[in-house]
Design a protein around this motif. Structure first.
Motif, short mmCIF file in Angstrom:
data_model
loop_
_atom_site.label_atom_id
_atom_site.label_comp_id
_atom_site.label_asym_id
_atom_site.label_seq_id
_atom_site.Cartn_x
_atom_site.Cartn_y
_atom_site.Cartn_z
N TYR A 182 0.83 -1.20 0.00
CA TYR A 182 0.00 0.00 0.00
C TYR A 182 0.87 1.26 0.00
N LEU A 186 1.33 4.54 -3.19
CA LEU A 186 0.68 5.82 -2.89
C LEU A 186 0.81 6.81 -4.03
N GLY A 192 -3.03 4.98 -4.84
CA GLY A 192 -2.99 6.11 -3.93
C GLY A 192 -3.25 7.45 -4.58
N GLN A 198 -10.20 10.72 0.75
CA GLN A 198 -9.90 9.55 1.56
C GLN A 198 -11.17 8.74 1.81
N ALA A 208 -4.89 -0.77 0.95
CA ALA A 208 -5.06 -0.32 -0.43
C ALA A 208 -6.45 -0.60 -0.97
#
Length: 461
Positions: A182, A186, A192, A198, A208
């Motif tokens: 993950y 990003l 990401g 978010q 993720a």
């Protein structure tokens, strides 16, 4: 008359041939004709040590994985048991009756190591696509794209709300593999960097994955499986794993189209998709590459109060202005600016305005701009491409394309109902990629076996 009791009689010698006990019409016989692993050992040579104990044959592991994904055997423990007991599976894996089946832990060690480092599973998938092209199942003229949500191996009970999640406090030395993956993704557009928004919850075991309620039901953690298919026979020509948000799914389309162009020299004449892919930037990207967008336009310019919409105004490209139904002009600028900062904003949207005195005296003002002094219209940077898509939507070919788009949905239904991929077993972006690539490879092999079945050989009397 009742026959004698059947009892196993031990014998000193047996004459047994797997070839004779696998039916001629078995699916694996047809699939086996299209599995070419002759170059596998050379492909992986740099990822094996020249010293130490001999490893398990990588071809055996790949053949066992193909059996599992072709027949919906999701557990690797169960896969080893099935290969041990099933004669047809042994035949496909080139195992004799006395040969030992590898332990299930061998798959994890190879998958997390040399298989991922060498991108072997993508190589295997692309080898299958090349075989489909060789057999004439792919023309590359018409392609369709879509995405489907696959539930991740994560649950809400082991998650954190977004305001409490802080990736900066993670200790990489103690973090699980999925968490490290993950952090490594990003900056990738598929994960990401796909959106600054978010998610409501972040999973501890697989951060993720995306918390989503896109199915209009209970929310869950998921990944998106993106397919690019050739509509001639529904062959999957590329597959990509992304977050389950529209920006990532649409962005993966560009990645897949560029990749099939490089790998197979396929450049479609048209791309078929649903409204989610009908945004201005996406349509502009397709038109710039001479790909006809058979896609409904994602347009929110309509009005619900009965007043005139942007579609009621005529666009004059030569003079760069709109003409209202009453014949008046809506211009972006009424005079030339010597200072470029006072000209276009450069934000991808232009505003066109009518003169206030013209609108005030217009008899149709109540139907045009009842709550404003003058009518204003915004025009996006890719409005020309959107108009191309609108014009295509009026043709008979577009109607055919909308029917062909269902082939992608049929592949996702087959993926979930027949192959059993409703929920991922592997975690992290790499785990999702591995599962999606193997599943797509299995679907293409089953497609080849269905269209080009193995010839039936007469049995010896």
């Amino acid at each position: 008359m009742m026959g004698p009791r059947q009892e196993a009689q031990p014998a000193l010698f047996y004459e047994f041939s797997l070839e004779d006990h696998v039916p001629q019409n078995h699916l694996l016989r047809s699939i086996d004709r299209f599995v070419d692993l002759s170059g596998l050992r050379a492909y992986l040579a740099d990822f094996y040590s020249h010293t130490g104990r001999p490893s398990v044959d990588p071809e055996l592991l790949i053949r066992m994985l193909l059996v599992g994904y072709c027949f919906g055997i999701r557990s690797e423990r169960r896969l080893c048991e099935e290969v041990h007991l099933n004669l047809a599976y042994r035949w496909f894996c080139r195992l004799d009756l006395s040969d030992r089946v590898p332990d299930h832990s061998t798959f994890s060690k190879n998958r997390h190591g040399r298989f991922r480092d060498s991108e072997l599973l993508r190589h295997l998938f692309e080898t299958t696509v090349a075989r489909c092209i060789e057999e004439g199942l792919v023309s590359g003229q018409r392609m369709a794209v879509d995405a489907s949500l696959i539930e991740a191996d994560a649950n809400k009970q082991n998650s954190t709300p977004k305001e409490e999640w802080d990736a900066g406090v993670i200790n990489l030395a103690d973090a699980p593999l999925a968490v490290r993956e993950y952090l490594e993704t990003l900056d990738e557009a598929a994960f990401g960097a796909a959106s600054e928004v978010q998610p409501k919850f972040t999973s501890h075991s697989d951060p993720a994955s995306q918390w989503t309620a896109a199915r209009k039901g209970p929310a869950f953690f998921s990944y998106s499986d993106n397919y690019l298919i050739d509509t001639d026979h529904g062959v999957i020509v590329d597959v990509e794993a992304t977050r389950s948000i529209r920006q990532a799914e649409v962005g993966s389309t560009k990645t897949m189209l560029d990749r099939v162009k490089v790998r197979f020299d396929l450049h479609p004449e048209r791309l078929i998709a649903d409204t989610a892919y009908g945004t201005g930037p996406m349509l502009g990207w397709l038109v710039d590459r001479k790909i006809a967008p058979h896609i409904p336009v994602f347009d929110k310019s309509g009005r619900s109060d009965g007043t005139w919409t942007r579609a009621d105004f005529e666009w004059d490209a030569e003079n760069d202005h709109y003409i209202c139904p009453e014949g008046h002009e809506l211009k972006q600028f009424r005079r030339n600016y010597s200072d470029p900062n006072r000209g276009p904003t450069g934000k991808g949207t232009a505003r066109y305005r009518a003169l206030k005195e013209v609108c005030q005296a217009c008899p149709s003002k109540a139907q045009c701009c009842p709550n404003a002094d003058a009518r204003k219209i915004t025009r996006e940077e890719h409005e020309d491409a959107r108009q191309v898509a609108r014009d295509i939507a009026k043709t008979e070919q577009y109607v055919i394309s909308m029917k062909l788009r269902k082939k992608v949905e049929m592949l996702f239904a087959h993926l979930k109902r027949i192959l059993g991929l409703n929920r991922l077993r592997l975690r992290g972006p790499c785990g999702a990629k591995d599962e999606f690539l193997l599943a797509a490879t299995a679907q293409n092999l089953r497609k080849l076996a269905k269209i080009l079945p193995a010839p039936q050989q007469p049995r010896n009397a």
